[in-house]
Write a protein that holds these residues in place. Structure first.
Motif, mmCIF file in Angstrom:
data_model
loop_
_atom_site.group_PDB
_atom_site.id
_atom_site.type_symbol
_atom_site.label_atom_id
_atom_site.label_comp_id
_atom_site.label_asym_id
_atom_site.label_seq_id
_atom_site.Cartn_x
_atom_site.Cartn_y
_atom_site.Cartn_z
ATOM 1 N N GLU A 13 55.539 47.840 -27.629
ATOM 2 C CA GLU A 13 55.229 46.970 -28.761
ATOM 3 C C GLU A 13 54.594 47.755 -29.907
ATOM 4 O O GLU A 13 54.511 47.259 -31.027
ATOM 5 C CB GLU A 13 54.320 45.827 -28.315
ATOM 6 N N ALA A 16 57.230 51.126 -34.354
ATOM 7 C CA ALA A 16 57.467 50.528 -35.667
ATOM 8 C C ALA A 16 58.767 49.732 -35.625
ATOM 9 O O ALA A 16 59.754 50.170 -35.030
ATOM 10 C CB ALA A 16 57.537 51.611 -36.736
ATOM 11 N N GLU A 17 58.769 48.577 -36.266
ATOM 12 C CA GLU A 17 59.898 47.659 -36.190
ATOM 13 C C GLU A 17 61.237 48.290 -36.557
ATOM 14 O O GLU A 17 62.197 48.080 -35.839
ATOM 15 C CB GLU A 17 59.647 46.411 -37.052
ATOM 16 N N PRO A 18 61.356 49.084 -37.581
ATOM 17 C CA PRO A 18 62.687 49.629 -37.855
ATOM 18 C C PRO A 18 63.213 50.526 -36.733
ATOM 19 O O PRO A 18 64.412 50.689 -36.591
ATOM 20 C CB PRO A 18 62.507 50.442 -39.134
ATOM 21 N N SER A 20 62.158 50.236 -33.332
ATOM 22 C CA SER A 20 61.909 49.713 -31.983
ATOM 23 C C SER A 20 63.183 49.560 -31.165
ATOM 24 O O SER A 20 63.240 49.984 -30.013
ATOM 25 C CB SER A 20 61.138 48.397 -32.039
ATOM 26 N N GLU A 21 64.212 48.967 -31.731
ATOM 27 C CA GLU A 21 65.456 48.766 -30.973
ATOM 28 C C GLU A 21 66.132 50.099 -30.672
ATOM 29 O O GLU A 21 66.615 50.326 -29.566
ATOM 30 C CB GLU A 21 66.421 47.849 -31.744
#
Length: 124
Positions: A13, A16-18, A20-21
């Motif tokens: 978690e 960083a969002e960009p 993460s996947e």
């Protein structure tokens, strides 16, 4: 992630969002993927060695547990850590003494050729 690990680990978690996947995909495909050239056991042992050499307690714990899931014994884990330490030791000597890389490669190639010849079956 939950389907493979039973949960989303807290440390994932923190990505960083960009990324993460993408980061999960790398982890999943390289570490947990079955369609790779290395077995799960081999990957776990590499992970233990790298984690020990980089002094990461998180990775060391994870990869040792991963290795145990693959049937690696405590003796094999100790040997893996010793091999990592040996590589790091000699790497320090080679770098610190500014050993010439081309000369090192030439000597290594000579050693490999010698060992190959020694292992070749004798002609009758």
């Amino acid at each position: 992630m939950e389907g493979m690990l039973g949960q989303v680990p807290g440390w994932m978690e923190n990505l960083a969002e960009p990324a993460s996947e993408h980061s999960w995909g790398l982890f999943r495909d390289l570490n947990l993927g079955e369609n790779t050239e290395l077995s799960a056991r081999e990957k776990a042992l590499i992970g233990v060695g790298v984690a020990a050499a980089t002094n990461c307690p998180f990775c060391t714990y994870f990869h040792k547990e991963e290795a145990r899931l693959s049937g690696v014994t405590d003796d094999e884990l100790r040997e893996t850590v010793n091999l990592a330490a040996d590589t790091k030791y000699f790497s320090t000597i080679l770098h610190g003494n500014e050993t010439d890389l081309d000369e090192f490669k030439a000597e290594t190639d000579e050693i490999v050729e010698y060992i190959t010849q020694q292992q070749a079956p004798a002609d009758d």
